[in-house]
Structure formats: structure tokens, C-alpha cells
Design a protein around this motif. Sequence first.
Motif, PDB file in Angstrom:
ATOM      1  N   GLU A 133       0.827  -1.208   0.000  1.00 32.76           N
ATOM      2  CA  GLU A 133       0.000   0.000   0.000  1.00 32.76           C
ATOM      3  C   GLU A 133       0.862   1.259   0.000  1.00 32.76           C
ATOM      4  OE1 GLU A 133      -2.638  -0.483   3.285  1.00 32.76           O
ATOM      5  OE2 GLU A 133      -3.943  -1.899   2.221  1.00 32.76           O
ATOM      6  N   ARG A 134       2.007   1.222   0.693  1.00 31.68           N
ATOM      7  CA  ARG A 134       2.912   2.375   0.682  1.00 31.68           C
ATOM      8  C   ARG A 134       3.453   2.619  -0.722  1.00 31.68           C
ATOM      9  NH1 ARG A 134       4.842   0.292   5.581  1.00 31.68           N
ATOM     10  NH2 ARG A 134       6.661  -0.632   4.522  1.00 31.68           N
ATOM     11  N   ALA A 135       3.850   1.543  -1.395  1.00 28.84           N
ATOM     12  CA  ALA A 135       4.365   1.673  -2.760  1.00 28.84           C
ATOM     13  C   ALA A 135       3.292   2.221  -3.692  1.00 28.84           C
ATOM     14  CB  ALA A 135       4.864   0.320  -3.262  1.00 28.84           C
ATOM     15  N   LEU A 136       2.068   1.767  -3.511  1.00 24.11           N
ATOM     16  CA  LEU A 136       0.979   2.251  -4.348  1.00 24.11           C
ATOM     17  C   LEU A 136       0.659   3.713  -4.062  1.00 24.11           C
ATOM     18  CD1 LEU A 136      -1.296  -0.909  -4.247  1.00 24.11           C
ATOM     19  CD2 LEU A 136      -0.317   0.109  -6.317  1.00 24.11           C
ATOM     20  N   ARG A 137       0.764   4.125  -2.798  1.00 25.98           N
ATOM     21  CA  ARG A 137       0.537   5.536  -2.461  1.00 25.98           C
ATOM     22  C   ARG A 137       1.599   6.419  -3.101  1.00 25.98           C
ATOM     23  NH1 ARG A 137      -0.965   3.621   2.683  1.00 25.98           N
ATOM     24  NH2 ARG A 137       1.137   4.007   3.508  1.00 25.98           N
ATOM     25  N   THR A 138       2.851   5.964  -3.054  1.00 23.20           N
ATOM     26  CA  THR A 138       3.927   6.733  -3.683  1.00 23.20           C
ATOM     27  C   THR A 138       3.693   6.866  -5.182  1.00 23.20           C
ATOM     28  OG1 THR A 138       5.532   6.001  -2.015  1.00 23.20           O
ATOM     29  CG2 THR A 138       6.412   6.811  -4.103  1.00 23.20           C
ATOM     30  N   ALA A 139       3.322   5.756  -5.802  1.00 26.56           N
ATOM     31  CA  ALA A 139       3.023   5.790  -7.238  1.00 26.56           C
ATOM     32  C   ALA A 139       1.830   6.704  -7.510  1.00 26.56           C
ATOM     33  CB  ALA A 139       2.740   4.384  -7.745  1.00 26.56           C
ATOM     34  N   GLY A 140       0.828   6.630  -6.641  1.00 23.21           N
ATOM     35  CA  GLY A 140      -0.366   7.447  -6.830  1.00 23.21           C
ATOM     36  C   GLY A 140      -0.075   8.935  -6.720  1.00 23.21           C
ATOM     37  N   GLU A 141       0.834   9.310  -5.830  1.00 16.63           N
ATOM     38  CA  GLU A 141       1.207  10.724  -5.705  1.00 16.63           C
ATOM     39  C   GLU A 141       1.849  11.230  -6.993  1.00 16.63           C
ATOM     40  OE1 GLU A 141       3.683  10.812  -2.284  1.00 16.63           O
ATOM     41  OE2 GLU A 141       2.024  10.529  -0.862  1.00 16.63           O
ATOM     42  N   TYR A 142       2.683  10.398  -7.584  1.00 19.51           N
ATOM     43  CA  TYR A 142       3.286  10.770  -8.865  1.00 19.51           C
ATOM     44  C   TYR A 142       2.207  10.887  -9.948  1.00 19.51           C
ATOM     45  CZ  TYR A 142       5.400  10.149 -13.409  1.00 19.51           C
ATOM     46  OH  TYR A 142       5.714  10.300 -14.735  1.00 19.51           O
ATOM     47  N   VAL A 143       1.297   9.914  -9.985  1.00 24.89           N
ATOM     48  CA  VAL A 143       0.261   9.902 -11.019  1.00 24.89           C
ATOM     49  C   VAL A 143      -0.624  11.146 -10.931  1.00 24.89           C
ATOM     50  CG1 VAL A 143      -1.854   8.704 -11.766  1.00 24.89           C
ATOM     51  CG2 VAL A 143       0.235   7.396 -11.300  1.00 24.89           C
ATOM     52  N   ASN A 145       0.200  14.139  -9.250  1.00 24.43           N
ATOM     53  CA  ASN A 145       0.899  15.429  -9.196  1.00 24.43           C
ATOM     54  C   ASN A 145       1.849  15.702 -10.365  1.00 24.43           C
ATOM     55  OD1 ASN A 145      -0.279  16.101  -6.666  1.00 24.43           O
ATOM     56  ND2 ASN A 145       1.214  14.781  -5.642  1.00 24.43           N
ATOM     57  N   GLU A 146       2.450  14.663 -10.934  1.00 24.49           N
ATOM     58  CA  GLU A 146       3.473  14.874 -11.958  1.00 24.49           C
ATOM     59  C   GLU A 146       3.110  14.323 -13.332  1.00 24.49           C
ATOM     60  OE1 GLU A 146       7.550  14.136 -10.710  1.00 24.49           O
ATOM     61  OE2 GLU A 146       6.833  13.859  -8.650  1.00 24.49           O
ATOM     62  N   LEU A 147       2.483  13.169 -13.345  1.00 28.02           N
ATOM     63  CA  LEU A 147       2.194  12.524 -14.632  1.00 28.02           C
ATOM     64  C   LEU A 147       1.343  13.389 -15.565  1.00 28.02           C
ATOM     65  CD1 LEU A 147       2.508  10.039 -16.452  1.00 28.02           C
ATOM     66  CD2 LEU A 147       0.500   9.057 -15.316  1.00 28.02           C
ATOM     67  N   PRO A 148       0.310  14.096 -15.078  1.00 28.64           N
ATOM     68  CA  PRO A 148      -0.511  14.875 -16.015  1.00 28.64           C
ATOM     69  C   PRO A 148       0.295  15.865 -16.852  1.00 28.64           C
ATOM     70  CG  PRO A 148      -1.639  14.672 -13.918  1.00 28.64           C
ATOM     71  CD  PRO A 148      -0.259  14.128 -13.709  1.00 28.64           C
ATOM     72  N   GLY A 149       1.178  16.601 -16.219  1.00 23.63           N
ATOM     73  CA  GLY A 149       1.987  17.569 -16.960  1.00 23.63           C
ATOM     74  C   GLY A 149       2.918  16.901 -17.943  1.00 23.63           C
ATOM     75  N   GLU A 150       3.491  15.752 -17.559  1.00 30.94           N
ATOM     76  CA  GLU A 150       4.401  15.034 -18.457  1.00 30.94           C
ATOM     77  C   GLU A 150       3.650  14.474 -19.659  1.00 30.94           C
ATOM     78  OE1 GLU A 150       6.521  12.187 -16.138  1.00 30.94           O
ATOM     79  OE2 GLU A 150       7.486  13.708 -14.887  1.00 30.94           O
ATOM     80  N   LEU A 151       2.429  13.978 -19.416  1.00 29.97           N
ATOM     81  CA  LEU A 151       1.614  13.493 -20.526  1.00 29.97           C
ATOM     82  C   LEU A 151       1.215  14.637 -21.453  1.00 29.97           C
ATOM     83  CD1 LEU A 151      -0.734  10.918 -18.757  1.00 29.97           C
ATOM     84  CD2 LEU A 151       1.159  10.406 -20.319  1.00 29.97           C
ATOM     85  N   ASP A 152       0.837  15.781 -20.875  1.00 31.21           N
ATOM     86  CA  ASP A 152       0.469  16.935 -21.704  1.00 31.21           C
ATOM     87  C   ASP A 152       1.604  17.320 -22.636  1.00 31.21           C
ATOM     88  OD1 ASP A 152      -2.015  17.057 -20.535  1.00 31.21           O
ATOM     89  OD2 ASP A 152      -1.551  18.741 -19.213  1.00 31.21           O
ATOM     90  N   SER A 153       2.816  17.343 -22.105  1.00 28.55           N
ATOM     91  CA  SER A 153       3.974  17.704 -22.915  1.00 28.55           C
ATOM     92  C   SER A 153       4.219  16.675 -24.018  1.00 28.55           C
ATOM     93  CB  SER A 153       5.211  17.829 -22.023  1.00 28.55           C
ATOM     94  OG  SER A 153       6.357  18.147 -22.773  1.00 28.55           O
ATOM     95  N   LEU A 154       4.122  15.390 -23.668  1.00 27.10           N
ATOM     96  CA  LEU A 154       4.315  14.335 -24.664  1.00 27.10           C
ATOM     97  C   LEU A 154       3.242  14.398 -25.741  1.00 27.10           C
ATOM     98  CD1 LEU A 154       5.547  11.733 -25.788  1.00 27.10           C
ATOM     99  CD2 LEU A 154       4.161  10.460 -24.126  1.00 27.10           C
ATOM    100  N   TYR A 155       1.992  14.533 -25.315  1.00 27.70           N
ATOM    101  CA  TYR A 155       0.894  14.555 -26.286  1.00 27.70           C
ATOM    102  C   TYR A 155       1.021  15.757 -27.222  1.00 27.70           C
ATOM    103  CZ  TYR A 155      -1.418  11.014 -23.349  1.00 27.70           C
ATOM    104  OH  TYR A 155      -1.733   9.873 -22.631  1.00 27.70           O
ATOM    105  N   ALA A 156       1.466  16.900 -26.680  1.00 32.36           N
ATOM    106  CA  ALA A 156       1.671  18.078 -27.523  1.00 32.36           C
ATOM    107  C   ALA A 156       2.759  17.819 -28.562  1.00 32.36           C
ATOM    108  CB  ALA A 156       2.029  19.289 -26.658  1.00 32.36           C
ATOM    109  N   THR A 157       3.801  17.095 -28.170  1.00 26.38           N
ATOM    110  CA  THR A 157       4.867  16.757 -29.112  1.00 26.38           C
ATOM    111  C   THR A 157       4.365  15.819 -30.200  1.00 26.38           C
ATOM    112  OG1 THR A 157       6.571  17.049 -27.421  1.00 26.38           O
ATOM    113  CG2 THR A 157       7.153  15.710 -29.335  1.00 26.38           C
ATOM    114  N   LEU A 200      -6.577   4.600 -11.005  1.00 31.03           N
ATOM    115  CA  LEU A 200      -6.071   5.966 -10.908  1.00 31.03           C
ATOM    116  C   LEU A 200      -5.200   6.314 -12.114  1.00 31.03           C
ATOM    117  CD1 LEU A 200      -5.756   8.596  -9.298  1.00 31.03           C
ATOM    118  CD2 LEU A 200      -3.823   7.526  -8.096  1.00 31.03           C
ATOM    119  N   LEU A 201      -4.340   5.372 -12.497  1.00 27.78           N
ATOM    120  CA  LEU A 201      -3.468   5.598 -13.650  1.00 27.78           C
ATOM    121  C   LEU A 201      -4.284   5.770 -14.921  1.00 27.78           C
ATOM    122  CD1 LEU A 201      -0.634   5.699 -14.916  1.00 27.78           C
ATOM    123  CD2 LEU A 201      -0.668   3.196 -14.999  1.00 27.78           C
ATOM    124  N   ASN A 202      -5.249   4.890 -15.141  1.00 30.72           N
ATOM    125  CA  ASN A 202      -6.067   4.969 -16.350  1.00 30.72           C
ATOM    126  C   ASN A 202      -6.903   6.238 -16.398  1.00 30.72           C
ATOM    127  OD1 ASN A 202      -5.947   2.514 -18.228  1.00 30.72           O
ATOM    128  ND2 ASN A 202      -6.038   1.527 -16.230  1.00 30.72           N
TER     129      ASN A 202
END
Length: 262
Positions: A133-143, A145-157, A200-202
Amino acid sequence: MPLPRTAGSALLALALASVAVPASASSTAAAAADVRYVALGDSYASGTGAGSYSDIACTRSRNAYPALWADANDPAAFSFAACGGAKIPDVLADQVDELDEDTTLVSLSIGGNDSGFASTMLSCQYSTQSACERALRTAGEYVVNELPGELDSLYATVRARAPHAEVVIVGYPHLYKEGGLCLGGLSSAKRTAVNQGSDLLNETIAGRAAAAGFAFADGRPAFAGHEICTSDAWISGSNVHPTAEGHESAYLPAFSAAVSGN
């Protein structure tokens, strides 16, 4: 001498049919000839675990859904750039160069490795419930807080490199059947927690795809009833990736349905 009316009608029908068939065949062939398809992404796109590899280093499988779609539809061009283990920076550095103004169709599966999928699964397989559960929480925080912006940049490219292409973002399946026993597998609580992480990821990926104007092919309903711990699993319990049957029977139909005109 004039033909009988019935004979003349038959000849007219035959003549019309002989004109109509080539026109239809010609339009179909023209449509197929216009498709220039590029497949991007990680191991879920390359076909890791599906066997029959055309590229061992990237585990690109002839059984993976991009290759199967290309075989079935005979596009004018097909570039299979997806690579096992890829993260967003890898797609930007090594894969998007395959795109250009002539590209008409793109598939992309990415985000799982960026969110720490491999280390999270190790924690859930070999550690305690709390460690999982700790590992999943850490992954979830990234998903979140950070993943949306990284996906936006990739999709724009992707859009900038392939301005005229239809882009289909392919999501991840639930890995495990929830509830009941799973001999040799994860506990019921761990399986539920892993699937919640997948949700959450999907949801994050689907949201950013919609914001970019891209289609989203959801892997969860495609694999429903065929997760690890089911009697007819299309996901390997040993490497936690879709099998060849999973690509053919789940991912391929989901991707095909998301492509316009299918």
C-alpha cells in the motif's frame, strides 16, 4: 434483332454490377493505401510476454496488437517503435522521430513505468500488505501530481510531429481478479489495491488524452474476466503482461474499435 426484355434486363444488371464492384474495391484499396501507422509506447504496446519477437532488445512481438492490426489492415506504412521498459523521456528521445506530417494513425501506451510499476509490483508480490500500500501511495502521488503535466507535454509533441494523425491512447488492464482465493498469487486485499492503482493511472491518462483531443482505448473492460487468477487469464502471472491471446482477443479489438471508421 432486339433482345427479349428479360435478357436485356439481365445484361443491364450484369453491366451495372461489373461497374459497381471495381468502384467499391477501388475506394477500399485507396483508403487502405492512405493509412500510415506508427505504434509508440512501452512493453504493453511492444508485446513483452507475447513471444515471437522481431526485436529482442525492445521485446517487440509479432503477436502484439500493433503488429496484428497492421497485418489485418495492410496500411501503406507501419512503424513499430514501441519498446519494452520505455518511459515518457524514452518516447520523446527515441520514438517520436518516426512521426511526420504524413502519419495518419498513432497508437501510444505509456505511463506505467514512469509511475514505478515494476518496483510497486515487487513490493506487492514479496512484501507485506502495508508495504504494498505504501508503494501504491507513492506511485499514486506521482500519477496525480506529476504525470498529467508530463503526458500533456508528450501529447503536444506527438500532435506537433503528426499534425494530421488520428491518435489513440491505449490504457492498462486490471491485472488481477478481485475476491476469492488466488493460489500462488497475491492476497485479495493486495489484488484490490493494485487494481485501484490501475484505475487511478487509467483515469489520469484518459483525462489528459481527452484534453489533447485523442481517443482512449480502455484496457480494463477489454480484459474483464481474463485477469490473473481467472481460469482463462490473458495476463501472465509470471511477468504481469498480456499474453499473445490477450493482445489478440482484448487489446486488438479495443484498439480497432477506437480507430475511427471501424
